[in-house]
Write an enzyme that holds these catalytic residues in place. Structure first.
Site, mmCIF file in Angstrom:
data_model
loop_
_atom_site.group_PDB
_atom_site.id
_atom_site.type_symbol
_atom_site.label_atom_id
_atom_site.label_comp_id
_atom_site.label_asym_id
_atom_site.label_seq_id
_atom_site.Cartn_x
_atom_site.Cartn_y
_atom_site.Cartn_z
ATOM 1 N N SER A 137 0.809 -1.221 0.000
ATOM 2 C CA SER A 137 0.000 0.000 0.000
ATOM 3 C C SER A 137 0.837 1.263 0.000
ATOM 4 C CB SER A 137 -0.950 0.003 1.205
ATOM 5 O OG SER A 137 -2.002 -0.913 0.995
ATOM 6 N N SER A 319 0.627 6.983 0.939
ATOM 7 C CA SER A 319 0.202 5.597 0.729
ATOM 8 C C SER A 319 -0.659 5.479 -0.527
ATOM 9 C CB SER A 319 -0.547 5.094 1.964
ATOM 10 O OG SER A 319 -1.657 5.913 2.255
ATOM 11 N N TYR A 320 -1.120 4.265 -0.804
ATOM 12 C CA TYR A 320 -1.844 3.942 -2.034
ATOM 13 C C TYR A 320 -2.995 4.917 -2.271
ATOM 14 C CZ TYR A 320 -4.375 1.132 -5.486
ATOM 15 O OH TYR A 320 -5.017 0.686 -6.616
ATOM 16 N N PRO A 321 -3.049 5.551 -3.459
ATOM 17 C CA PRO A 321 -4.008 6.650 -3.680
ATOM 18 C C PRO A 321 -5.460 6.242 -3.894
ATOM 19 C CG PRO A 321 -2.681 6.276 -5.645
ATOM 20 C CD PRO A 321 -2.109 5.404 -4.578
#
Length: 720
Positions: A137, A319-321
């Site tokens: 992530s 972190s993961y968008p």
């Protein structure tokens, strides 16, 4: 040896960064390390390398658009390579077929589209080799290393592939059949444009068009309010007259009568109510919440926010968008003190750190394993960066993410809401409302420029006596519903068209499945722009005439239903979790495709578009394929020539010959001027009353009329 397949070139480069490597053409060679004892190849897709075949590839007769062939339902869906991406596929296929390669590592984005992209590549390469899944992530070096050390079995993610494949096939079926049937039937009505329709785009468009219809139906009405200034002891404060909870008065005469009655009369405080409210810090961001916030603050489109956020993710600093969660697990929360310490090195964050909460580990408002599915909330990573070193757009978004993260570590805000009831001469009731912030808490991080604190009401007490110092009447007008901004549209898609305030939003979102997903909503809005269904003017979304025609034609059909589409999305997610059958879902979609066609055929007999401007969406061709002469909207009021649609404005067709300067803008003070309005002005010299002109924060109504003396279009107002 292993082949790692990333989704994009820059992600491939980031995945290679923690290891000794050498760049090659279309891939990176990793030298032997503890994680890759025999070395590895890291290569990448360029988004989707494959697409579902067009109808004519299944049946040659389907190339021609005819009602007789609908619905189009292939026996089995097939993918085909996009020509522009053939070179990269050749590189990947060659690597996968190398004898020394014994394992494939799927390193696509950790979501359903990433799952589909990489699995399609492997499948179309006809390679049968063991596969593992990299599922991370964030793209920090630490996260990458840990991810490769703890690869997941590909079987864990296989259902996610079935979800993505089902979504792609369902969208193909609904989009292909709906687009063809409505385009053909509307062409029979004289409109030769292509009317694209789809499972998510059409109900989203319906929300926009129906809001526009609400505004068109709205008729502004005048009202009056009576406001008074009270002198009670040493204190002065303002109140507004009300009766049975209503402060608006429908006639000027009654308002003036009330004001006259209250002038210089004695007044007394009959009730002083103070309500204490506590507000916890807002949840951390998921993508929709961040897109809506950034749009409100900086007017960025949802797509721009996602694109910039993707850059921050690829730099390893957020972190993961595309996350749909606003929570984190305990594992992530354990790293928060380290992140806060690093943030303290930079201004303005150092003024809010150390924070009252040193750790959120046991705070269930933010740390909740059950509310984290594939990804946790969007937060800054431990790879903290000086915001001042980032390009402006990246800095703005990074700053907003960081501040929301810091705010989570601060106390709740405590506010006193005060209501004073004042009675004039024992008959007329006035209400005064104000608030006082007792504890700023998290607000000092997120709301430094907030002006909501006024007015502060004085500490008067019940039974205090005074008098009316001043009284006035104020005229106002009822306002139409407001058009959506792009940020509001993202939130509306998230809630499947349900209108709610912020308090309701937080409660309802965890049960609501919306239109599309976090990853696709920005793309849907962009698609509506590209297909000329919406115009964005100063962040406000306007439907075009083309959109109004399509939604009028679809009517109450299931294709325009936000709730039905949301249920579909929910079923797709159940497929991804192994709780629903993909084949059963596809059978339902096939039946729906047939029903959509039959409904359109039946309902087309009753379609009426006389009140809509259809001229602008007719694309009839003249001889030898040349565009036909544009339809005249009426006679020019200056030279008696023809007034035509010239794209961004309406103007005289004689401009090239005589330089006639007659024009009418398509947008005047934020109000769209339709062909219907222009035709009326040209024919009658004056339009009907138009509501919704906006100058600054003030909205007003007026007529557009032709001034015969000054030879120009001007506003004309009602005479009271």
């Amino acid at each position: 040896m292993k082949v790692v397949i990333a989704e994009k070139p820059d992600q491939g480069a980031t995945l290679a960064k923690p290891f000794p490597h050498r760049k090659r053409q279309g891939y990176i060679e990793i030298h032997p390390t503890a994680i890759f004892p025999k070395g590895a190849y890291i290569t990448w897709a360029v988004g989707h390398l494959f697409q579902l075949q067009g109808p004519e590839k299944y049946e040659s007769k389907w190339k021609k658009w005819t009602l007789d062939d609908l619905p189009i339902i292939p026996h089995r869906f097939q993918y085909e390579l996009q020509r522009a991406k053939a070179k990269q596929f050749s590189v990947i296929k060659e690597l996968l077929n190398k004898k020394e390669v014994t394992e494939i590592i799927h390193a696509g984005d950790a979501g359903r589209e990433g799952e589909l992209i990489i699995r399609n590549i492997v499948s179309m390469s006809s390679v049968q080799k063991p596969m593992k899944r990299l599922w991370i992530s964030s793209l920090t070096e630490k996260a990458i290393t840990l991810g490769f050390e703890s690869l997941r079995e590909e079987t864990e993610m296989r259902n996610l592939y079935y979800e993505a494949y089902s979504r792609a096939c369902a969208d193909w079926l609904v989009g292909m059949n709906a687009s063809r049937v409505y385009s053909i039937l509307l062409k029979q009505q004289g409109m030769s444009d292509v009317f694209s329709a789809g499972r998510v785009q059409t109900p989203t468009l319906a929300l926009i068009v129906r809001r526009d219809e609400e505004i068109d139906r709205f008729r502004s009405e005048p009202f009056w309010e009576v406001k008074a200034d009270f002198q009670v002891g040493d204190y002065t404060y303002e109140g507004i007259w009300q009766k049975d909870g209503e402060s608006r008065i429908q006639s000027r005469e009654l308002a003036e009568k009330i004001a006259s009655f209250c002038q210089n009369k004695p007044a007394s405080v009959t009730n002083m109510n103070v309500e204490r409210k506590e507000f916890s810090p807002p949840l951390l961001f998921n993508l929709s919440a961040l897109q809506a916030t950034i749009n409100k603050m900086y007017k960025f489109s949802p797509k721009k926010t996602l694109d910039v956020l993707q850059k921050l993710y690829q730099k390893g600093i957020v972190s993961y968008p595309r996350s749909d969660s606003q929570y984190v697990t305990k594992g992530e929360a354990e790293a928060f003190p380290e992140i806060m310490t690093k943030l303290q090195a930079y201004s303005p964050y150092n003024q809010w750190i150390p924070a009252p909460e040193a750790s959120l580990l046991n705070n269930k408002r933010f740390v909740n394993e059950a509310k984290v599915s594939d990804h946790y909330a969007i937060i800054p990573t431990e790879q903290v960066t000086d915001p001042g070193s980032l390009p402006e757009d990246e800095r703005k978004i990074y700053d907003v993410v960081v501040k929301r993260f810091i705010a989570a570590h601060h106390d709740k805000a405590i506010i006193h809401y005060t209501t004073i009831t004042t009675i004039v001469d024992d008959r007329a009731e006035f209400i005064s409302k104000g608030k006082q912030i007792l504890q700023e808490g998290w607000r000092k991080v997120l709301m430094q420029h907030d002006k909501e604190d006024d007015p502060l009401l004085p500490p008067v007490a019940e039974q205090d006596k005074g008098f009316v110092k001043k009284v006035i009447t104020k005229e106002g007008k009822t306002q139409p519903p407001k058009r959506y901004t792009e940020g509001q549209l993202i939130t509306l898609m998230k809630t499947a068209g349900k209108h709610m305030d912020n308090d309701e939003l937080e409660k309802v979102l965890k049960q609501t499945e919306g239109l599309g997903t976090e990853a696709t909503r920005a793309g849907i809005i962009t698609m509506l722009k590209d297909r000329k269904y919406i115009d964005i003017q100063k962040n406000i979304v306007f439907p075009t005439d083309k959109a109004k025609v399509l939604i009028r034609a679809i009517g109450e059909n299931v294709l325009s239903s936000a709730e039905m589409t949301a249920k579909w999305e929910q079923r797709l997610q159940e497929i991804g979790k192994g709780k629903a059958s993909a084949p059963e879902f596809m059978e339902q979609v096939k039946k729906l495709s047939d029903r959509l066609v039959q409904n359109a055929l039946k309902e087309s007999q009753t379609w009426k578009f006389e009140d809509l401007d259809t001229d602008s969406i007719q694309r009839r061709k003249g001889k030898k394929g040349k565009p036909a002469t544009k339809a005249s909207l009426g006679r020019c009021l200056k030279c008696d020539g023809k007034v035509i649609d010239k794209g961004k404005f309406y103007g005289c067709s004689n401009y090239q010959k005589t330089k006639c300067s007659f024009t009418i803008s398509k947008t005047i003070l934020s109000k769209k001027i339709t062909q219907k309005i222009v035709k009326q002005v040209l024919k009658e010299g004056k339009s009907d009353r138009i509501d919704g002109f906006k100058k600054g924060e003030k909205e007003f109504s007026a007529y557009l009329s032709w001034d015969t003396h000054q030879k120009k279009i001007q506003f004309q107002f009602d005479v009271n």
